[in-house]
Motif scaffolding. Sequence first.
Motif, PDB file in Angstrom:
ATOM      1  N   GLY A   1       5.790  30.452  58.109  1.00  0.00           N
ATOM      2  CA  GLY A   1       6.298  31.425  57.148  1.00  0.00           C
ATOM      3  C   GLY A   1       5.882  31.065  55.733  1.00  0.00           C
ATOM      4  O   GLY A   1       5.343  31.890  54.996  1.00  0.00           O
TER       5      GLY A   1
ATOM      6  N   SER B   1       3.455  33.876  54.387  1.00  0.00           N
ATOM      7  CA  SER B   1       4.190  35.020  53.846  1.00  0.00           C
ATOM      8  C   SER B   1       3.820  35.247  52.382  1.00  0.00           C
ATOM      9  O   SER B   1       3.713  34.301  51.614  1.00  0.00           O
TER      10      SER B   1
ATOM     11  N   SER C   1       6.294  33.745  49.835  1.00  0.00           N
ATOM     12  CA  SER C   1       6.530  32.309  49.854  1.00  0.00           C
ATOM     13  C   SER C   1       6.384  31.705  48.456  1.00  0.00           C
ATOM     14  O   SER C   1       5.691  32.248  47.602  1.00  0.00           O
TER      15      SER C   1
ATOM     16  N   GLY D   1      -0.439  36.091  51.804  1.00  0.00           N
ATOM     17  CA  GLY D   1       0.183  34.773  51.814  1.00  0.00           C
ATOM     18  C   GLY D   1      -0.724  33.730  51.208  1.00  0.00           C
ATOM     19  O   GLY D   1      -1.839  34.006  50.762  1.00  0.00           O
TER      20      GLY D   1
ATOM     21  N   ARG E   1       8.728  38.949  55.627  1.00  0.00           N
ATOM     22  CA  ARG E   1       7.350  39.439  55.555  1.00  0.00           C
ATOM     23  C   ARG E   1       6.313  38.407  56.010  1.00  0.00           C
ATOM     24  O   ARG E   1       5.276  38.240  55.388  1.00  0.00           O
ATOM     25  N   VAL E   2       6.636  37.746  57.093  1.00  0.00           N
ATOM     26  CA  VAL E   2       5.615  36.887  57.705  1.00  0.00           C
ATOM     27  C   VAL E   2       4.647  37.822  58.414  1.00  0.00           C
ATOM     28  O   VAL E   2       5.067  38.633  59.230  1.00  0.00           O
TER      29      VAL E   2
ATOM     30  N   LEU F   1       0.245  43.559  59.435  1.00  0.00           N
ATOM     31  CA  LEU F   1       1.681  43.510  59.232  1.00  0.00           C
ATOM     32  C   LEU F   1       2.365  44.782  59.724  1.00  0.00           C
ATOM     33  O   LEU F   1       3.439  44.749  60.289  1.00  0.00           O
TER      34      LEU F   1
ATOM     35  N   SER G   1      10.195  37.997  60.430  1.00  0.00           N
ATOM     36  CA  SER G   1      11.099  37.427  59.438  1.00  0.00           C
ATOM     37  C   SER G   1      11.904  36.320  60.121  1.00  0.00           C
ATOM     38  O   SER G   1      12.295  36.455  61.274  1.00  0.00           O
TER      39      SER G   1
END
Lengths: 595, 260
Positions: free
Chosen positions: A307, A311, A314, A328, A394-395, A403, A483
């Motif tokens: 994650g 993400s 992050s 990410g 939002r991984v 996504l 998530s």
Amino acid sequence: MPSGTLHFPTRALRVGLVGGAAALYLAITGVLERFNTREVITDLLDLGDLLILLVMLGAGYLAAGRRKGASDAGIPVLIRGLVAGAATGGVLAAFLLIAKALVDAEVNVREIFISVTPRLLNETLSLGQSTALGALLLLVAGGVLGALAASLQLLSPASRRPLLIGAAVMLFVGLLEGLFAEILDNLRLETGWLYEGEGLTITGAVIVFVVAGAMAVAWARFKGQVRKSVETLPPPQRKRMRTGALVAVILLLALLPQVVGRFNSNVLGTVGLYVLLGLGLNIVVGYAGLLDLGYVAFFAVGAYTTGVLTSPVSFLVTEEGAAAAPSGFTNFWVALPLVVIVAVVIGVLIGAPVLRLRGDYLAIVTLGFGEIIRTLVLSDWLAPFLGGAQGLLRVPAAPPTSLDLRSPERIYYLILAFVLLAAFISYRLADSRVGRAWAAMREDESVAEAMGISVIKYKLLAFAMGAAIGCLGGTFFAAKIGSIFPNSFGLLVSINVLAVIILGGMGSIPGVIVGAFVLVGVPDLLRDVLPPEYRLLVYGAILVAIMIYRPEGLIPNRRRRRELHVEEPEEEQYEPGAPAPEPVIAAGAEGAKSP
Amino acid sequence: MSDREPSVDGDPAAGAGDGPVEAPVLELRNVSTSYGPVRVLEDVTMEVRAGEVVCLLGSNAAGKTTTLRTILGLVRPSKGEVVFSGERIDGLSTPDIVAKGITMVPENRRLFGRMSVRENLEIGAHMREDKEGIQRDVDRVLTLFPRLKERLGQKAGTLSGGEQQMLAIGRALTANPRVLLMDEPSMGLAPILVEQVFSTIKEINEQGTTIFVVEQNANMALSIADRGYVLQTGQIVLSDSAKSLLEDPRTREAYLGELA
């Protein structure tokens, strides 16, 4: 009824009464009514009827069974079955009459027995007839079914088996209508001949029964021949055949999501995740014998590392960077090896302090580690990095899925690929020098040490391997769900994974796979079979039954099977000339198959 | 207790008439070992020369097993040195010591009961890399104990007591040790089996392996040994050739546990 010259079949009556009590219990607690909504064979048999039917059949079958020294040994089998079945039916009939009389006398039965509804009395139990006729029908049906079940005892096992298998498969296909109809649909095959509404058509039921029975007969007849011809094959050919079988299984697994539909693919993905976790824990517990109750720690580390690395929300992503491109810190494929490295480090870190601990103590300490990790990710202290209770959102899904399009089928393939890899590694490890050292350590740590096995090295190795695979599980979990919340990493995950390997058979790779299917897949399969409030009850009963009848697991590994099915060592004997006694292993395994 | 080590050093004659007299392959020099505050070995000095069978006698709790554990690096001595072919090995890890050529047949056999006979033998060779050498030594063990050959696939725990002892010895031999340590090989075996085990030990010794055996059964051990030591409450109280020890009245009392 028995003639005057014979004793009265007391035992059969007793069995029947116990059956009757069970059936009565099902009726007055409302189980029957609840199950009645689900058809097995449309317009003929619903799940509630099936329950009562099974109780009557069971009573007859048990009463007819031969038992040494039973008082009713002299009474014909059919009569015993008849008496038992009729007793079961009789209890229900008596209840029906009494309850009906009470209701007619305007006594409010439902004050105590809330589930004794008019519907139960007027339709379900009385089979749609008048009360008196219904009661009579119950009695007669009980007797007939009891005698029918008893007649099974008269058949030879060779002819009994196909009948039972046929019936079981028929029920199975009937109950899993949702799954099978979906498969047929996806294969663009007609379903009308087999299913009508939620249940089987009568023709469909007969076809399934006959086909399954015939296959059972054929297998019984040709089993020996097939086995023999396989055994006489030259080794290279046999090896080729094994490889072929393996490839076929893998192909089948690869095709599964195409035929079972989206919902079931999602379930398959979860099953795959547990297979992966199971394979990892199997190295720690099954191979090295280190009882780890905090395996969820690795799962969490994998998920959170993924994650944080992938993400867009992050902390690794600066605000300017996020504004420029909403992605990410790095992508999934770069994150993957990093996760493994982090995992190995964490594995060694957790392993190092517990090196001196054994058995129960180790279990408790690892339990603590699992909780520590969960508390850490939940803490305010790490919240700026890991999101605290809000979790990491939002991984992105694993490429090539984007996504927005989180396809269960695609993630399934990804998981499958890594399951195969992990299975291959486990398989190679088991028979290697490392695997033997683990096995020795599992059996007797002190002696293993005295033999020169570096206990420290091998324990850390086991923890590191287990951690790496467990973290991969976490990675796919993150990519699958999108998530991550601290709640997903509770003790239950550790327990479930442990249950998977115990149920499947400790130390056995096929065992882990089957265990995960049963433990994770079955509850979802039962979802459209049973009323929700009974789903977990039945599931629990299945688990208990498996552990009682197969304590070594569903597909035990060789060594473990020997452990549970071998008699004690024989007495001293040292005469050099004496012939070796029968290998007890074979006898034990044989005995296990046909209890 | 004050008259410890009366004759250990400086009496090469103790090596008995026919025993080969060589430089010691294994030596303990003034070794003391403690478990926490409890001192178990007190200033123990002894030596085993190449090709010998040396036995260490003593009653329960005399420190016999601890001596073996100290040699093998399973416990660290608090004082003194353990020397193996001229090299200090105290402080080394057990795997290193095993790799150098010392292995043990543990007390009560302690086989890996759920593993097959073959796997047990393979575990013995864990520290070795040379495949052919391992195979040669496995073959040697199977020649020595033909009964094990019939049972290679069988679970070790299902073997009879005598067979288990054979396997325990075999397991240690696949490590191809220069010195074989044996902890009470007679324990829990019927008298006839004890005799067999000791004649096997003699045979192994004749094939060139040095043997250091710890025993309570002094008669049996001394009958095959070249030399012997008597350990009492952590101290060496007697040391002599096996023959003299057998005749020494003090030994006769010692292995009953009461030295006057």
